[in-house]
Design a protein around this motif. Structure first.
Motif, PDB file in Angstrom:
ATOM      1  N   LEU A  65       0.803  -1.349  -0.121  1.00  0.00           N
ATOM      2  CA  LEU A  65       0.098   0.013   0.425  1.00  0.00           C
ATOM      3  C   LEU A  65       1.240   1.359   0.109  1.00  0.00           C
ATOM      4  CD1 LEU A  65      -2.724  -1.262   2.360  1.00  0.00           C
ATOM      5  CD2 LEU A  65      -2.793  -0.777   0.260  1.00  0.00           C
ATOM      6  N   LYS A  66       1.911   1.172   0.734  1.00  0.00           N
ATOM      7  CA  LYS A  66       2.966   2.582   0.840  1.00  0.00           C
ATOM      8  C   LYS A  66       3.503   2.346  -0.544  1.00  0.00           C
ATOM      9  CE  LYS A  66       6.905   4.194   3.090  1.00  0.00           C
ATOM     10  NZ  LYS A  66       8.001   4.026   4.120  1.00  0.00           N
ATOM     11  N   ALA A  67       3.993   1.919  -1.233  1.00  0.00           N
ATOM     12  CA  ALA A  67       4.371   1.728  -2.630  1.00  0.00           C
ATOM     13  C   ALA A  67       2.930   2.073  -3.440  1.00  0.00           C
ATOM     14  CB  ALA A  67       4.521   0.719  -3.022  1.00  0.00           C
ATOM     15  N   ARG A  68       1.858   2.483  -3.363  1.00  0.00           N
ATOM     16  CA  ARG A  68       0.736   3.594  -4.201  1.00  0.00           C
ATOM     17  C   ARG A  68       0.113   4.208  -2.705  1.00  0.00           C
ATOM     18  NH1 ARG A  68      -3.225  -1.083  -5.996  1.00  0.00           N
ATOM     19  NH2 ARG A  68      -4.067   1.205  -7.372  1.00  0.00           N
ATOM     20  N   LYS A  69       1.091   4.712  -2.135  1.00  0.00           N
ATOM     21  CA  LYS A  69       1.149   5.986  -1.322  1.00  0.00           C
ATOM     22  C   LYS A  69      -0.385   6.274  -0.857  1.00  0.00           C
ATOM     23  CE  LYS A  69       3.190   8.972  -4.577  1.00  0.00           C
ATOM     24  NZ  LYS A  69       4.798   8.441  -4.436  1.00  0.00           N
ATOM     25  N   VAL A  70      -0.717   5.053  -0.382  1.00  0.00           N
ATOM     26  CA  VAL A  70      -1.681   4.472   0.606  1.00  0.00           C
ATOM     27  C   VAL A  70      -1.063   4.023   1.929  1.00  0.00           C
ATOM     28  CG1 VAL A  70      -4.028   2.952   1.939  1.00  0.00           C
ATOM     29  CG2 VAL A  70      -3.093   4.128  -0.957  1.00  0.00           C
ATOM     30  N   LEU A  71      -1.133   4.716   3.156  1.00  0.00           N
ATOM     31  CA  LEU A  71      -0.385   4.723   4.425  1.00  0.00           C
ATOM     32  C   LEU A  71      -1.523   3.936   5.411  1.00  0.00           C
ATOM     33  CD1 LEU A  71       2.235   7.426   4.769  1.00  0.00           C
ATOM     34  CD2 LEU A  71       2.771   5.298   3.963  1.00  0.00           C
ATOM     35  N   VAL A  72      -1.010   2.774   6.031  1.00  0.00           N
ATOM     36  CA  VAL A  72      -1.858   2.322   7.409  1.00  0.00           C
ATOM     37  C   VAL A  72      -1.247   1.878   8.131  1.00  0.00           C
ATOM     38  CG1 VAL A  72      -3.349   1.660   5.487  1.00  0.00           C
ATOM     39  CG2 VAL A  72      -1.608   0.238   6.097  1.00  0.00           C
ATOM     40  N   ILE A  73      -1.616   1.086   9.339  1.00  0.00           N
ATOM     41  CA  ILE A  73      -0.591   0.939  10.555  1.00  0.00           C
ATOM     42  C   ILE A  73      -0.913  -0.418  10.447  1.00  0.00           C
ATOM     43  CG2 ILE A  73       0.089   1.051  12.960  1.00  0.00           C
ATOM     44  CD1 ILE A  73      -1.014   4.200  12.053  1.00  0.00           C
ATOM     45  N   PRO A  74      -0.239  -1.624  10.409  1.00  0.00           N
ATOM     46  CA  PRO A  74      -0.187  -3.056  10.762  1.00  0.00           C
ATOM     47  C   PRO A  74      -0.863  -3.145  12.080  1.00  0.00           C
ATOM     48  CG  PRO A  74       2.041  -2.659   9.260  1.00  0.00           C
ATOM     49  CD  PRO A  74       1.387  -1.619   9.885  1.00  0.00           C
ATOM     50  N   GLY A  75      -1.335  -4.247  12.324  1.00  0.00           N
ATOM     51  CA  GLY A  75      -2.003  -4.542  13.641  1.00  0.00           C
ATOM     52  C   GLY A  75      -0.758  -5.088  14.523  1.00  0.00           C
ATOM     53  N   GLU A 106     -10.288   7.156  -1.765  1.00  0.00           N
ATOM     54  CA  GLU A 106      -9.530   6.241  -3.070  1.00  0.00           C
ATOM     55  C   GLU A 106      -8.095   5.608  -2.179  1.00  0.00           C
ATOM     56  OE1 GLU A 106      -6.285   8.505  -6.179  1.00  0.00           O
ATOM     57  OE2 GLU A 106      -6.340   9.133  -4.752  1.00  0.00           O
ATOM     58  N   GLY A 107      -8.403   6.203  -1.092  1.00  0.00           N
ATOM     59  CA  GLY A 107      -7.232   5.169  -0.396  1.00  0.00           C
ATOM     60  C   GLY A 107      -7.858   3.715   0.066  1.00  0.00           C
ATOM     61  N   LEU A 108      -9.198   3.639   0.392  1.00  0.00           N
ATOM     62  CA  LEU A 108      -9.630   2.229   0.784  1.00  0.00           C
ATOM     63  C   LEU A 108     -10.111   1.487  -0.547  1.00  0.00           C
ATOM     64  CD1 LEU A 108     -11.830   3.498   3.649  1.00  0.00           C
ATOM     65  CD2 LEU A 108     -10.041   2.545   3.991  1.00  0.00           C
ATOM     66  N   GLU A 109     -10.628   1.699  -1.575  1.00  0.00           N
ATOM     67  CA  GLU A 109     -10.266   0.952  -2.897  1.00  0.00           C
ATOM     68  C   GLU A 109      -8.825   1.159  -3.012  1.00  0.00           C
ATOM     69  OE1 GLU A 109     -12.038   4.153  -5.642  1.00  0.00           O
ATOM     70  OE2 GLU A 109     -14.163   3.582  -4.632  1.00  0.00           O
ATOM     71  N   ILE A 110      -7.907   1.692  -3.026  1.00  0.00           N
ATOM     72  CA  ILE A 110      -6.631   0.955  -3.373  1.00  0.00           C
ATOM     73  C   ILE A 110      -6.377  -0.679  -2.871  1.00  0.00           C
ATOM     74  CG2 ILE A 110      -4.056   1.101  -3.449  1.00  0.00           C
ATOM     75  CD1 ILE A 110      -4.775   3.915  -4.055  1.00  0.00           C
TER      76      ILE A 110
END
Length: 123
Positions: A65-75, A106-110
């Protein structure tokens, strides 16, 4: 009392609306294509997404996701210090919905695209 009223009448409804929007986007984007659930919300402006039986660690999904510019935090960052191995945190992501609606969508769809790929054994 103004601050309490502002929180109750303005801030809480604002983030509740954002939360509901994010949940709708996830439901549409993920649907029944992968096994998923959301943990019960207990405040703040985050959703905890559980991708049940995620075939890659959440940290790997984070990298994709980071490679697609979407940032999340792994649990797994929130399960530090456990005295036994527990798969669940490696199947969860913490997501914020505090950004503007188009950014969240956009982020959630990616995220959904990458989750579907992971479950299909792709990339």
């Amino acid at each position: 009392n103004r601050l309490l009223r502002l929180g109750r009448e303005v801030i809480r409804p604002f983030y509740q609306q954002r939360s509901e929007f994010a949940k709708q986007v996830l439901a549409q984007a993920l649907g029944d294509r992968v096994p998923w659930a959301l943990h019960v919300q207990e405040g703040a402006f985050f959703l905890w997404l559980w991708l049940k039986n995620l075939p890659v660690p959440a940290a790997e999904l984070y990298r994709r996701l980071k490679a697609r510019k979407v940032l999340v935090i792994p649990g797994h960052y929130f399960a530090y210090g456990l005295d036994h191995d527990w798969r669940h945190p490696h199947e969860c992501l913490r997501l914020t919905y505090s950004q503007p609606a188009p950014v969240v969508q956009e982020g959630l769809e990616i995220l959904a695209e990458e989750a579907v790929k992971a479950f299909a054994g792709q990339g």
